[in-house]
Design a protein around this motif. Structure first.
Motif, PDB file in Angstrom:
ATOM      1  N   THR A 189      17.454 -31.593  27.299  1.00 19.31           N
ATOM      2  CA  THR A 189      18.735 -30.907  27.518  1.00 19.31           C
ATOM      3  C   THR A 189      18.339 -29.795  28.218  1.00 19.31           C
ATOM      4  OG1 THR A 189      19.532 -31.270  25.138  1.00 19.31           O
ATOM      5  CG2 THR A 189      20.426 -29.313  26.322  1.00 19.31           C
ATOM      6  N   TYR A 196      24.855 -35.491  23.405  1.00 19.20           N
ATOM      7  CA  TYR A 196      24.106 -35.386  24.539  1.00 19.20           C
ATOM      8  C   TYR A 196      24.848 -36.211  25.754  1.00 19.20           C
ATOM      9  CZ  TYR A 196      20.616 -34.036  20.914  1.00 19.20           C
ATOM     10  OH  TYR A 196      20.118 -33.436  19.826  1.00 19.20           O
ATOM     11  N   LYS A 240      23.976 -30.412  25.507  1.00 18.52           N
ATOM     12  CA  LYS A 240      24.083 -31.097  24.198  1.00 18.52           C
ATOM     13  C   LYS A 240      25.135 -30.171  23.509  1.00 18.52           C
ATOM     14  CE  LYS A 240      22.073 -30.346  19.543  1.00 18.52           C
ATOM     15  NZ  LYS A 240      20.802 -30.082  18.707  1.00 18.52           N
TER      16      LYS A 240
END
Length: 233
Positions: free
Chosen positions: A64, A189, A200
């Motif tokens: 992320t 995600y 995310k």
């Protein structure tokens, strides 16, 4: 008299438009308090995912903040990599994206790469990157979002979504053009686009993002297909 009434009606319409425009809430990529409360209540009793799914989600957490490049599966953002990607898919580098990613590559080549912000994935690439890293399939696998849904998932309904499931976007021609991975507590995600990167975020009901290239906010079509990977059934 008719002319006077027409002018009154026109003025009323203009005033109404101005009034309702001023009352409209600006589009924001941030969750409102009402949305946050809704999700916290909805997922308050969600059980912890199975061990394999939990391992997958932890791995995705580490990605992320990465960047989106079409075809990307965790490559370093270098000048050569961006130039080659631009030569093949120039449409993904228009509207300032080419210069934006080249500036990242130049900085990295001088100062080094940080993971994940200086690495690239696309929507299906991040799923298969994680699956291959964790050996979730018997051999290295790489598929498009379209093939991932049709060859590796069982269709489910939106209200059946659980951590580890996949969300998809199908276009009017019946081609699946985008996907994301469901995390815990309603988070997804997603390698969104070259304007957004890898996030995310709770987007199952609303896909609105900050534009990291040009500034402002972007709103994309909602997920309209949902699947459960066969390996998690």
């Amino acid at each position: 008299m008719k002319h006077f009434i027409s002018k009154i009606i026109l003025i009323f319409i203009i005033v109404s438009i101005i009034f309702f425009s001023s009352c409209a809430k600006p589009l924001t990529a941030q969750e409102t308090q009402a949305e946050r409360d809704y999700y916290e209540e909805k997922y308050a009793n969600e059980p912890e995912p199975a061990e394999t799914v939990g391992e997958l989600l932890s791995f995705l957490d580490s990605c992320t903040g990465g960047k989106y490049v079409y075809g990307g599966q965790g490559e370093k953002i270098t000048k050569e990599y961006i130039q080659n990607a631009n030569d093949i898919h120039p449409e993904y580098f228009s509207h300032g994206r080419y210069d934006f990613y080249m500036s990242i590559a130049a900085a990295c080549e001088e100062n080094g790469w940080s993971f994940p912000e200086d690495y690239a994935w696309d929507c299906s690439g991040i799923w298969w990157y994680a699956c291959n890293a964790l050996s979730l399939y018997s051999e290295y696998t790489d598929r498009t979002a379209h093939d991932t849904y049709h060859e590796f998932c069982t269709p489910i309904e939106k209200d059946e979504l659980a951590p580890g499931d996949l969300v998809f976007l199908e276009n009017k021609e019946g081609r699946i053009i985008h996907m994301g991975i469901v995390g815990k507590k309603g988070y997804i995600y997603e390698a969104v686009s070259g304007f957004v990167g890898v996030l995310k975020k709770r987007t199952v009901d609303k896909r609105v993002y900050n534009d990291i290239v040009r500034g402002g906010v972007l709103s994309y079509d909602s997920w309209n297909l949902f699947g459960r990977p066969i390996i998690f059934e």
